[in-house]
Design an enzyme around this catalytic site. Sequence first.
Site, short mmCIF file in Angstrom:
data_model
loop_
_atom_site.label_atom_id
_atom_site.label_comp_id
_atom_site.label_asym_id
_atom_site.label_seq_id
_atom_site.Cartn_x
_atom_site.Cartn_y
_atom_site.Cartn_z
N SER A 56 0.75 -1.25 0.08
CA SER A 56 -0.03 0.07 0.12
C SER A 56 1.10 0.88 0.05
O SER A 56 0.31 2.31 -0.94
CB SER A 56 -1.22 0.04 1.35
OG SER A 56 -1.20 1.23 1.74
N TRP A 61 2.19 1.54 -3.60
CA TRP A 61 1.21 1.82 -4.60
C TRP A 61 1.46 3.70 -4.04
O TRP A 61 0.82 4.11 -5.47
CB TRP A 61 -0.33 1.14 -3.40
CG TRP A 61 -1.62 2.01 -4.63
CD1 TRP A 61 -1.66 1.53 -5.82
CD2 TRP A 61 -2.44 3.28 -4.45
NE1 TRP A 61 -2.48 2.15 -6.67
CE2 TRP A 61 -3.13 3.00 -6.43
CE3 TRP A 61 -2.24 3.38 -3.72
CZ2 TRP A 61 -3.88 3.75 -5.58
CZ3 TRP A 61 -3.08 5.21 -3.79
CH2 TRP A 61 -3.98 5.40 -4.83
N HIS A 62 1.21 4.23 -2.95
CA HIS A 62 1.19 5.78 -3.05
C HIS A 62 2.15 6.26 -3.83
O HIS A 62 2.25 7.39 -3.83
CB HIS A 62 0.91 6.04 -1.91
CG HIS A 62 -0.25 5.67 -0.48
ND1 HIS A 62 -0.45 4.68 -0.20
CD2 HIS A 62 -1.19 6.39 -0.27
CE1 HIS A 62 -2.05 4.31 -0.06
NE2 HIS A 62 -2.70 5.83 -0.24
N GLY A 63 2.91 5.79 -3.90
CA GLY A 63 4.42 6.84 -4.64
C GLY A 63 5.68 5.92 -4.37
O GLY A 63 5.65 5.24 -3.42
#
Lengths: 485, 319, 81
Positions: free
Chosen positions: A320, A323-325
């Site tokens: 996760s 996923w954000h960066g």
Amino acid sequence: MLFNSFQFLLFFPVVTIIYFLLPHKFRWIHLLTASCVFYMMYIPVYILILFFTIIIDYLAGILIENADEERKFRFLIMSVIANVGVLCFFKYYNFFAANVDLLLHKTGGTANLPLLNILLPIGLSFHTFQAMSYTIEVYRGNQKAERHFGIYALYVMFYPQLVAGPIERPQNLLHQFHEKKKIDYDNVVAGLRKILWGLFKKAVIADRIGALIDPVFDNPHNYSSLAINVAVFLFIFQLYCDFSGYSDIAIGTARVMGFKLMTNFNRPFSSKSITEFWRRWHISLSTWFYDYVFNPLVAILRSWRKWAIVFGLLLTFFLSGLWHGASWSFILWGTIYGAALVYEFFTQAVRRRLFGMLPLWLNHALSKVITFTFIALTSVFFRAKTVTGAFYIYKRLPGIFSELSTSKSAARSRLFGDLDKGALLTCFLLILLLELTHHKEGKEPLDMFVGRQPRAVRLGVYFAMAFSIYLFGVFTQRQFIYFQF
Amino acid sequence: MRTSVKYALWCGSFVVLLMYAVQYAVDRGLRKSKMQYFATWNDIYSGKINADVIVNGSSRAFLHISPQILDTILHLNSYNLGLDGWGFPMQFARFRIYLQHNKKPRYIIQSIDLDNFEDRKDLYSYRQFLPYLNDREIRDITSRYEGKFTFPEMYFPLFKYNNNLNLVKEGLFCYFNIGKVATNKLYKGFGPRSFAWDSSFERFKAAYPNGTVKPVQENAVREFEQFLNYCRDNDIKVIFVFTPILREELAMEKNAGEIIAMIDGYSKKYNFLFLNYANDTLGADRKYFYNSQHLNAQGAALFTTKLASDLKPFVQAAP
Amino acid sequence: MEEQEILLQLNNVFRKCFKRQDITVSPETSAADVTGWDSLTHMILINDIERHFSIKFKLMEIMKFNNVGDMLACIKKKVNT
């Protein structure tokens, strides 16, 4: 195209009106064209990426449905690889190459992997996840494969949620494109209300906080510890208003046309634990990770019992974060949440007993304060672009105590001198308004509450909000470049 | 339900009309305002300057050359059009607007900076342009820069004053002659500062220990020549003045010599006077400066006195 | 094994797994109705059920459990073959 732009102010009504004027059988063409226009306002050529994954997943869906058990799985894997592959190439390749280089450099070798000089396609992480949700659900048998290519393309590209979610599920969204939507007054009003509120959160609250605290995060060395503390605790509100505001505009835009998208944020700051926080924050993403990563993973490893959960949480939140960066600070941010959930899992019984000894109101208040503080503090990793930058900010935070205890009036008056006091007060008032609204929302849906009010009050509130977005919203960066006279 | 929509539309139309009316009052009011953003622009637009000598340039004109001292020593009427933060193209635009509303001057003191020929990228201090957005010249010049005014800012009511409520208030107060309106300390466009030495130069040195090279941009040079041609053809005498600069700063500007040589060239070509104070004794002493490029009020007074007496032989008093 | 018998044994597995004697499950019971039965503990419960009945669920079967009734049907199928 951004929701908080004047292009969108024109785009949205035109698209919606044409949508309702057209007969149902042509509407998908119209929505698909509008979505392409919306997407191509950024970097037009990237639409090819969408076409590529749409074609693959469309075919994969049909193949999976018709194949036997074993080949089903093979088709699913192929589709997942194609989607994740595109995502990795555009989003993670540079990060990967830079780290491989660094690693080899440390061990004496050189790789010099070429770096790609490309911009990240807008919304890539969102629509890729939504597309993967489709093939997985078809594989699981929860969703029939879509035969209509245009409708499937629309499922991935539907412009309200194309660039920033909510990440929809096929069971919720796909069938809605087949339904004949009639113009419905209640939907239009509810949708417009949601848009107005979302725009207010984004353009007025979030961007105003941003203007105040961006300089602090950009140059923390120039600011007092007090200013840094204020910035850290304001940032989480900025992030929330920014993102939930955007989600609300997406949900509202779809709602006006009669589409119902999933709730993405549910008063996250009222959470009494980190576990609860993730049920309230970016729900469409956290449920995605739960349904397609955590749950199957723990199911496979279930014989490990508790350790399956520990492993599952850490891995899920690691992903996760990623996923954000594509950076270590996001990875660290995610992993810390994984660790926090592991901690809460193991201490659940103890904490319940301990907090149970307190009066209920104190128990709840304390739980909320602790949770919120944790969320605000970890968000530093989210905001500081690098891990070193984040650690610098952490190092400065405790300085607030010595600053506040100083008795010298000169030093005291300097404390807030770093931040514009008027702007700070405005931000606090806006946050107060936000939290009062949330408080009300906890008791009854906001839509119902507003609907109950006399007409004059309703119109007054709408006008006041539209007016404040218009006059106090932040629309260009120039607005806040400080006049140096 | 339909009634609500009807009400909303009526109220909406009324509010929009009201906002256009308010915008009209604010624009008009700000065009009378004494706020420092607008004071000089308002003098220009009202056509009351009509000076014999115009001082043109950037902040180094605005902060360094006192019309009061020029007037006393030279016995004529001068005005300072110095425009903080802007390179020559915007200075030229302001001069063109000046000519539209005022008599042409007899002399122009053109202050020379090392960044004279560098046009900036962003629309610096954009607020000063807000009341004049229906002026063609202002629209054209501002549209060249990043952060230029957008369609909604030019045509939607009050939107250009978004996040500048203090300007709306000031505009209304000035229009209706009520409340406490702004004042400024400018004298004929001149705004000296009595600041103590700030540390910007130390930061500059730390950031660029080997000094910098100032860009010379083609379009700025072209416009500078257009300006000189215009003045020559219209019998306006230009006097180039390189006002004092801190010596340490000058030493760090690697192409200062080239830029000064360029001006020298123009001086010869057009037969315009060039007074170069780049190596003036004032530049040796920090007490006359508040940073490396800007004199403080004391330095400015000393310098203008010197400049005026140097100019005396070349300038004819007002008839 | 009869459905009633399976449900009875299943109830005991629930009680042991969540350490509560007051649990009584029916085919309609879902995670929301049982304290402690949440998204995290779900797989431990599944594992307990497998051990108790000496069966092995398939991944796809687990993914489709929505309530006790779904489990019951699946267990019945496995124990009786």
